[in-house]
Write an enzyme that holds these catalytic residues in place. Sequence first.
Site, PDB file in Angstrom:
ATOM      1  N   HIS A 323       0.858  -1.194   0.000  1.00  0.00           N
ATOM      2  CA  HIS A 323       0.000   0.000   0.000  1.00  0.00           C
ATOM      3  C   HIS A 323       0.888   1.236   0.000  1.00  0.00           C
ATOM      4  CE1 HIS A 323      -3.209   2.772   1.130  1.00  0.00           C
ATOM      5  NE2 HIS A 323      -4.027   1.824   0.726  1.00  0.00           N
ATOM      6  N   ASP A 381      -7.892  -5.526  -0.090  1.00  0.00           N
ATOM      7  CA  ASP A 381      -8.328  -6.364  -1.221  1.00  0.00           C
ATOM      8  C   ASP A 381      -7.934  -7.824  -1.076  1.00  0.00           C
ATOM      9  OD1 ASP A 381      -7.544  -3.455  -2.929  1.00  0.00           O
ATOM     10  OD2 ASP A 381      -9.551  -4.309  -2.835  1.00  0.00           O
TER      11      ASP A 381
END
Length: 446
Positions: A323, A381
Amino acid sequence: MTPTSATLAVEDKPVEKPTPAAATLTVGQKSVELPIKHGTIGPSVVDIGKLYAQTGMFTYDPGFTSTASTESKITYIDGDAGVLLYRGYPIDELAEHGDFLETCYLLFYGELPTAAQKADFDYRVTRHTMVHEQMNRFFNGFRRDAHPMSVMVASVGALAAFYHDSTDINDPWQREVASIRMIAKAPTLAAMAFKYAIGQPFVYPKNDLDYASNFLRMCFSVPCEDYKANAVLARALDRIFILHADHEQNASTSTVRLAGSSGANPFACIAAGIACLWGPAHGGANEAALKMLGEIGRVENIPKFIAKAKDKNDPFRLMGFGHRVYKNYDPRAKIMQKTAHEVLNELGVKDDPLLDVAIELERIALHDDYFIEKKLYPNIDFYSGITLKAMGFPTSMFTVLFAVARTVGWIAQWKEMIQDPEQKIGRPRQLYTGSPPREYKPMGNR
Ligand code: SDX
């Protein structure tokens, strides 16, 4: 002699709050003072608004890794601590104690609703869930095998063709109506995209159902029999919507803000956000992560894929990992993992091979020096696909559900941008490395 570097001096001597007040940028013989702005929490910023006027130079930050594009009061992420706050409230508390429409109210208006405010908001959203009947004809123009995200981008953009009375961004009432319409109609359009893809009739929303149950019914009920949404699955989906609702200035939110800065109508701005979310590096990662788990197939194959992810010459990345902001565990991923177990238990799925692969892949990666050094952790996700697949959604619908949930974040950020007195059209500059001026060459001389 052009300067090859600049020195940015930030006063480091202890000074009264707010510390420090300014930074000095020295380029060659020239020094300019740049104000420093401090937030409530989190990094301060160096205001470079006047840098070009004072130095004739731009800053350079492709990907905006060190650039704040705006001031905002909506969401805050502490990437190192793995903390996510919506209007100051921790995401895990909102997911535990509230429902998605409460989070929508909080993100949009800035405070948790009273019981009366919540009832009124639920009523208003519920009564905007139907779409103009002529949209059915709009859908029929698509091929049945069109990706549902392409249908979502088009149908949300098309809302401006049906709701002219809420496209004037300078009218606060129209902004409010368009926002409520977006939150309310996103699930209806998403369900229509799903039904169209599988060749089943569209299902109208029902006003006596909560947001998540209404969506499940619009997706999974058929005219031939009664349907009642499983309460555990509806609660799980409602929580998944909360987790995906907003996330600071991520790529799709920045897209919505940039589109909105030109004065485009809110439906067009949200359609632009959906288009950006579709990318596999962003919201498309949930679909890509499940496909990756399927490709890995068995726990024994994990080392091969970990090696591919670490190989600089191999473009393969572990989807659902890493991320830009979180350099710790994404707090949403923890809640997603818990939700995955809840849903699989409720559905009596004892051993889901994909979940086994996901859990073992996470365990191995979190102990691997490469992932530790690069601070790569599972993100939201990584587990969402397993949960949504178990609920009966095809992988092509995963990012559509992300878009349904993120609609409130996009519209709240759009509203904040429109109401910002400092707001102006976004227009970045560039470092030009193309050809210097040259004369036109007639065809015969080329
Ligand atoms: C979302 O911004 C948001 O808030 C987004 C989001 C939201 O709610 O809106 O949180 C939703 O988009 C989550 C992220 C979903 N994407 C994925 O899961 C795709 C896989 N992840 C990567 O593509 C990547 O981690 C990004 C795109 C998420 C972040 O990319 P960055 O911050 O630009 O980091 P990077 O690509 O520069 O990576 C830093 C290093 C690189 O190695 P070096 O060049 O330094 O040697 O880490 C490596 C990368 O190669 N790396 C990975 C990796 N992610 C980064 N290596 C293997 N597998 C990965 N997943």
